[in-house]
Design a protein around this motif. Structure first.
Motif, short mmCIF file in Angstrom:
data_model
loop_
_atom_site.label_atom_id
_atom_site.label_comp_id
_atom_site.label_asym_id
_atom_site.label_seq_id
_atom_site.Cartn_x
_atom_site.Cartn_y
_atom_site.Cartn_z
N VAL A 252 0.83 -1.20 0.00
CA VAL A 252 0.00 0.00 0.00
C VAL A 252 0.87 1.26 0.00
N TRP A 253 1.97 1.22 0.72
CA TRP A 253 2.91 2.35 0.67
C TRP A 253 3.38 2.57 -0.77
N ASN A 254 3.73 1.49 -1.45
CA ASN A 254 4.20 1.61 -2.83
C ASN A 254 3.12 2.17 -3.74
N SER A 255 1.86 1.77 -3.48
CA SER A 255 0.75 2.26 -4.31
C SER A 255 0.58 3.76 -4.18
N ILE A 256 0.59 4.27 -2.96
CA ILE A 256 0.36 5.70 -2.78
C ILE A 256 1.55 6.53 -3.26
N ILE A 257 2.76 6.05 -3.01
CA ILE A 257 3.95 6.78 -3.49
C ILE A 257 3.97 6.77 -5.02
N GLY A 258 3.69 5.60 -5.60
CA GLY A 258 3.66 5.49 -7.05
C GLY A 258 2.58 6.35 -7.67
N GLY A 259 1.42 6.45 -7.01
CA GLY A 259 0.33 7.27 -7.54
C GLY A 259 0.73 8.72 -7.68
N PHE A 260 1.36 9.28 -6.65
CA PHE A 260 1.78 10.68 -6.71
C PHE A 260 2.93 10.87 -7.70
N ALA A 261 3.86 9.92 -7.73
CA ALA A 261 5.00 10.03 -8.65
C ALA A 261 4.54 10.01 -10.10
N GLN A 262 3.58 9.13 -10.42
CA GLN A 262 3.11 9.01 -11.80
C GLN A 262 2.24 10.18 -12.22
N ASN A 263 1.72 10.92 -11.25
CA ASN A 263 0.92 12.11 -11.56
C ASN A 263 1.76 13.39 -11.45
N ASP A 265 3.47 14.63 -9.17
CA ASP A 265 3.52 15.34 -7.89
C ASP A 265 4.71 14.77 -7.11
N GLY A 266 5.89 15.13 -7.55
CA GLY A 266 7.10 14.59 -6.96
C GLY A 266 7.30 14.97 -5.51
N ASP A 267 6.87 16.19 -5.16
CA ASP A 267 7.03 16.65 -3.77
C ASP A 267 6.32 15.73 -2.80
N GLU A 268 5.03 15.46 -3.08
CA GLU A 268 4.25 14.63 -2.16
C GLU A 268 4.75 13.19 -2.17
N ALA A 269 5.19 12.71 -3.35
CA ALA A 269 5.73 11.36 -3.42
C ALA A 269 6.95 11.21 -2.51
N LEU A 270 7.82 12.21 -2.53
CA LEU A 270 9.01 12.16 -1.68
C LEU A 270 8.66 12.31 -0.20
N LEU A 272 5.91 11.24 1.17
CA LEU A 272 5.37 9.94 1.57
C LEU A 272 6.48 8.92 1.75
N TYR A 273 7.49 9.01 0.89
CA TYR A 273 8.63 8.10 1.01
C TYR A 273 9.34 8.31 2.35
N ILE A 274 9.49 9.57 2.75
CA ILE A 274 10.11 9.87 4.04
C ILE A 274 9.25 9.32 5.18
N ARG A 275 7.91 9.48 5.07
CA ARG A 275 7.00 8.92 6.07
C ARG A 275 7.16 7.40 6.17
N MET A 276 7.27 6.78 5.02
CA MET A 276 7.41 5.32 4.99
C MET A 276 8.68 4.87 5.70
N LYS A 277 9.77 5.56 5.42
CA LYS A 277 11.04 5.21 6.06
C LYS A 277 10.97 5.40 7.57
N SER A 279 8.40 5.14 9.35
CA SER A 279 7.51 4.12 9.91
C SER A 279 8.17 2.76 10.00
N GLY A 280 9.41 2.69 9.56
CA GLY A 280 10.17 1.45 9.72
C GLY A 280 10.13 0.51 8.53
N PHE A 281 9.64 0.98 7.39
CA PHE A 281 9.58 0.13 6.20
C PHE A 281 10.84 0.30 5.36
N LYS A 282 11.30 -0.79 4.80
CA LYS A 282 12.45 -0.75 3.90
C LYS A 282 11.98 -0.71 2.46
#
Length: 655
Positions: A252-263, A265-270, A272-277, A279-282
């Motif tokens: 699900v993390w990949n889905s939301i990050i990918g959704g913003f990146a593909q649209n 919206d690089g700022d929000e994608a990045l 979310l990536y920081i949030r994911m990291k 949260s302890g996800f690799k």
């Protein structure tokens, strides 16, 4: 339990004389084989033990995935009307799929339905999946229609097949029939059918059904919901679904990050990536692919290089390699891009096309054309995008005849019909060469309706070659298609002003006001020490803006001593001389360039990204400054890449 399994369980040798009836074994035509008891009791040529051996051999070959021997044993079983268990047949069908053995798969299908044998739903579903994997949807539908009983797997298999084949209406129709048949969809059904949504109306209805069946918290369904909302540009809805509950799944993390990146919206994608990291996800390969796309949209080369460090920790992945290649190309680092391309173990048409277009858009047209020749030698078939890159390269190299050859023969050479983008490239090619009448004729001969981008290409050529009459015609065509294109309004206004047509200027300005047309403010940004610094004309919020203005004024003074004269052609003509120069002085790209020179070590390339096409004055400014400071400056605007070095630009002063 079939006969073979029973014998294995009791471990009784076949040579022992023992009343089989005591084991509860009866021989009827509906059991695992038909007719063997008659042959055995009458002493015919085929013995019971031989039949057991045939089934045993067949089972062994199926589990060993030895397709030729399994099919030979199947033929023997067919002759003697023998059958194995459903799981064994399923193994054989998987083997057929693995070997793309369509003919053998159909033979298995025919066998399990022969002589009155009634295969279980599990086995029919396996056959159904086989036809889907072979892209034989008509055969799959026929088999599905013949099924005496269908379960959720049967329906989901066919719904997923139609979704994957982009037969969206059929997939949605199958879901409705499934519900009417009283079969309850599961998480796989909805994660498949969501991809078939052809509008927000369908998506909303499906979302309601998901809540009805209590599947909204399922990871597969939530991931699919995030994907589809993002696909339809409803990013906030996708983010809301994502934030509804804490997820423990990387998908699900990949889905939301990918959704913003593909649209884009690089700022929000990045973010979310920081949030994911945190949260302890690799990150995995999918995560890094999306992060690279975010870096690409923002032209963040240094951050992209940091992501590259993580990429090399994984096994080579073609999709990830292509994303890395695209990032380097679109960040203007052709040396890194070329190195990445040469190190790729596997290349597909996307890899070749990305590198060809990368060379072409960065001003290395001959390298792009040379690489295209190597691609054809490699046996990789060019696609729509590849030819677009080739035509772009021909345009920037002034290769009119080569461009015409590829354009006129692309259908014959590569089986590709020219599209609107290909026509646009040809208009650009002819316009660069000053063949404006030929370019206009080509637009009128287009098999598809020309869009505003095509006319803007012609308008740009008219500006360069100072054909004011044709420029006015092209500008009016653009405004008919895009009445809110501020850039065209301003350019047309300047054309009227230069011709002293002040009444037309006034009418045009009135139309802009009445239509609510406003020029989008120019914005340029630069990455310094992992931070993004953005500059907008008239905005003084940057903490070092005063120092930047002071340095810029000094640079302008030095450049004027070298012969720099501000180019006011792109400024509204109702401004007076000094006002016109002042309006040019603080353009966002100038501010970003100066800040970059102040912040980066001497000799370090200054890389700028901007939202609008670079104006003529800033283009001259960057060329002269690059020469005066002996420094490379790279500016990426929405049209192309400009590499300034030694007083020249890679675009050849045409953009």
């Amino acid at each position: 339990m079939n006969l073979i399994s029973r014998f294995k369980c009791y471990c009784i040798p076949l040579s022992v004389s023992f009343p089989l009836s005591l084991l509860g074994i009866s021989f009827q035509r509906s059991s695992f084989y038909s007719g063997a008891a008659t042959e055995w009791s009458t002493g015919q040529s085929t013995s019971f033990s031989n039949q057991i051996d045939v089934v045993n051999e067949f089972t062994t070959y199926c589990y060993q995935r030895d397709l030729p021997k399994a099919m030979k044993a199947l033929n023997s079983m067919q002759k003697h009307k023998l059958w194995a268990d459903a799981i064994t047949y399923a193994e054989l069908i998987k083997c057929c799929i693995a070997h793309s053995a369509i003919k053998q798969g159909k033979i298995v299908h025919q066998h399990v339905f022969s002589n009155g044998y009634e295969p279980k739903t599990f086995l029919i579903n396996t056959l159904l999946n086989m036809y889907v994997k072979f892209h034989l949807l008509d055969e799959a539908q026929v088999l599905f229609d013949q099924m005496p009983e269908r379960n959720v797997v049967s329906w989901t298999t066919l719904i997923a097949a139609y979704s994957n084949a982009e037969l969206k209406e059929k997939a949605l129709e199958m879901l409705i029939m499934m519900l009417r048949d009283g079969v309850k969809p599961n998480m796989y059904t909805y994660s498949s059918v969501l991809r078939a949504c052809n509008g927000l109306s369908n998506l909303t209805q499906l979302h309601c059904c998901i809540f009805k069946f209590g599947l909204e918290s399922d990871v597969f369904v939530r991931s699919a919901l995030v994907d589809i909302y993002a696909k339809w540009g409803e990013l906030q809805a996708a983010l809301h679904i994502f934030n509804e509950m804490v997820t423990g799944d990387l998908v699900v993390w990949n889905s939301i990050i990918g959704g913003f990146a593909q649209n884009s919206d690089g700022d929000e994608a990045l973010n979310l990536y920081i949030r994911m990291k945190r949260s302890g996800f690799k990150a995995d390969q999918s995560t890094l692919t999306s992060v690279l796309r975010a870096c690409t949209s923002l032209a963040l080369l240094e951050l992209g290089r940091q992501v590259h460090v993580h990429v090399i920790k994984f096994d080579r992945d073609l999709v990830l390699d292509n994303a890395l290649l695209d990032m380097y190309c679109k960040c203007g680092s052709l040396e890194d891009a070329n190195c990445t391309f040469n190190q790729m173990f596997e290349k597909d048409v996307i890899s070749w096309s990305t590198m060809i277009i990368g060379f072409a858009q960065n001003g290395y047209s001959q390298k792009a054309l040379d690489l295209f020749k190597v691609m054809r030698t490699s046996g990789t078939q060019p696609n729509y995008i590849t030819v677009l890159g080739v035509l772009f390269a021909c345009s920037h190299a002034g290769l009119v005849e080569d461009g015409k050859y590829y354009f006129e023969s692309m259908k014959k050479l590569f089986g590709i019909d020219p599209g609107r983008e290909h026509y646009g490239c040809m208009v650009d090619l002819l316009g660069r060469a000053g063949k404006l009448e030929e370019a206009t004729k080509l637009i009128h001969e287009m098999k598809c309706e020309p869009d505003a981008v095509t006319w803007r290409t012609l308008l740009g050529a008219c500006r360069v070659h100072r054909n004011m009459d044709l420029a006015e015609y092209a500008a009016k065509q653009i405004l008919n298609l895009d009445p809110h294109d501020a850039g065209t309004f301003i350019l047309l206004s300047n054309i009227y002003a230069k011709s002293q047509r002040w009444e037309d200027v006034a009418n045009l300005r009135r139309s802009m006001t009445d239509g609510g047309v406003k020029k989008e403010p120019g914005c340029s940004w630069i990455e310094i020490n992992k931070q993004i610094h953005a500059f907008i004309l008239g905005d003084k919020s940057h903490p070092k803006i005063n120092a930047i203005h002071e340095e810029l004024n000094q640079i302008i003074g030095r450049l004027k001593e070298e012969g720099y004269v501000p180019d006011t052609n792109f400024v509204l003509q109702d401004l007076e001389g000094e006002q016109m120069e002042n309006s040019l002085l603080y353009h966002s790209e100038k501010l970003a360039i100066v800040f970059g020179m102040m912040s980066l070590p001497k000799g370090k390339t200054v890389r700028i990204r901007k939202n609008l096409r670079i104006c003529g004055d800033c283009h001259v400014f960057a060329k002269l400054l690059a020469k005066m400071e002996n420094r490379s400056i790279v500016i990426r605007d929405p049209i192309r890449y400009h590499h300034f070095q030694d007083g020249a630009c890679s675009c050849g002063d045409y953009w």
